[in-house]
Motif scaffolding. Sequence first.
Motif, PDB file in Angstrom:
ATOM      1  N   HIS A  90      -0.107  -1.346   3.358  1.00 49.84           N
ATOM      2  CA  HIS A  90      -1.317  -2.046   3.798  1.00 49.84           C
ATOM      3  C   HIS A  90      -1.430  -3.352   3.026  1.00 49.84           C
ATOM      4  N   HIS A 100      -3.541  -4.789   0.860  1.00 49.60           N
ATOM      5  CA  HIS A 100      -4.178  -5.040  -0.451  1.00 49.60           C
ATOM      6  C   HIS A 100      -3.175  -5.601  -1.457  1.00 49.60           C
ATOM      7  N   ASP A 135      -2.744  -5.344  -4.587  1.00 46.49           N
ATOM      8  CA  ASP A 135      -2.083  -4.495  -5.590  1.00 46.49           C
ATOM      9  C   ASP A 135      -0.882  -3.757  -4.987  1.00 46.49           C
ATOM     10  N   HIS A 136      -0.682  -3.887  -3.663  1.00 52.59           N
ATOM     11  CA  HIS A 136       0.507  -3.316  -3.003  1.00 52.59           C
ATOM     12  C   HIS A 136       1.454  -4.398  -2.479  1.00 52.59           C
ATOM     13  N   HIS A 159      -7.919   3.607   5.330  1.00 54.09           N
ATOM     14  CA  HIS A 159      -8.172   2.758   4.153  1.00 54.09           C
ATOM     15  C   HIS A 159      -8.214   1.281   4.570  1.00 54.09           C
ATOM     16  N   ASP A 219      -2.609   4.239   0.153  1.00 57.68           N
ATOM     17  CA  ASP A 219      -3.877   4.575  -0.498  1.00 57.68           C
ATOM     18  C   ASP A 219      -4.667   5.636   0.266  1.00 57.68           C
TER      19      ASP A 219
HETATM   20 ZN   LIG Z   1      -5.578  -0.291  -1.041  1.00 52.02          ZN
END
Ligand SMILES: [Zn+2]
Length: 286
Positions: free
Chosen positions: A78, A80, A82-83, A141, A160
């Motif tokens: 996804h 975000h 942090d990914h 998410h 997530d």
């Molecule tokens: Zn996430």
Amino acid sequence: MPVQESNPVPVRVSEHVWQVPFPTPTLPPLDHTNTYVIATGDDCLLVDLGTTEERHLSWLTQFLRNLGVQRLQIIATHHHVDHTAGLPRLAAQWQVPIHLHPLDHPPARQALGVPPELLQPTPAQLQLAELSVIIRHQPGHTHGHLHVEVPADGVILVGDHLSGAGTVWIGPPDGHMDDYLTALTAIAQSGCSVAGPGHGPTLDARAAALQTKERRLRREAEILSLVSQRPLGIRELRQRIYGDSLPAGVERVARRTLLAHVQRLLDAGKVRAVWQEGRFLYSTEP
Ligand SMILES: [Zn+2]
């Protein structure tokens, strides 16, 4: 949260799958995001990379070299950061696109500042030599969230949608609670025994998905019970449910997850919203 200085320690999840926890700035109390490396022969699919630190990228390059990887494909579960924050650098290094569900392309483009052509839609299946990897669109998410399955290994990478450390948050309008509960059912019914979450160690896929779903449904019942006593806004719900127990930094996501629950109850016609003094209160009164 201080970032660890040591090199990441890869964990072999199954015959073809490695989990590499890289330190990342993410939601407390977490301090890392898992990258997954699915490799067979000289083919590799890399799933998620949140770090942008030079030494982590060098370490990863060496790790892939040691595995004998010649061809790399990249997927993000996804959008975000942090990914995804480390993926543009990796994509440039290997001269390959980043596969991401099209619904997650606009926020990813904005967050990563990458040209549109770098982001490509995800195929339903990828072939790494003899190894099949199945990619399923499973919103919850985020609208474009993906599950990545390696059926031969009984492994499902769930981004997530589960967490091996801390809890999952669902924030409208991108996050959607009803979709999320459907995604948890899909994990439980995937036939995979091992779930690889975006944060924390691997999990028993079926048990973790069912436990997480049960926890969400319990929270929903708690909200319904509270608003049946008197009309409450998100602020009051947050206070009644968490009191002063929330760790620093998760206030916003806790409120958004409560809102996701309330929206599911609104959609089901179990509660209604009343606009009062500049905000919505939720109630079971007709
Ligand atoms: Zn996430």
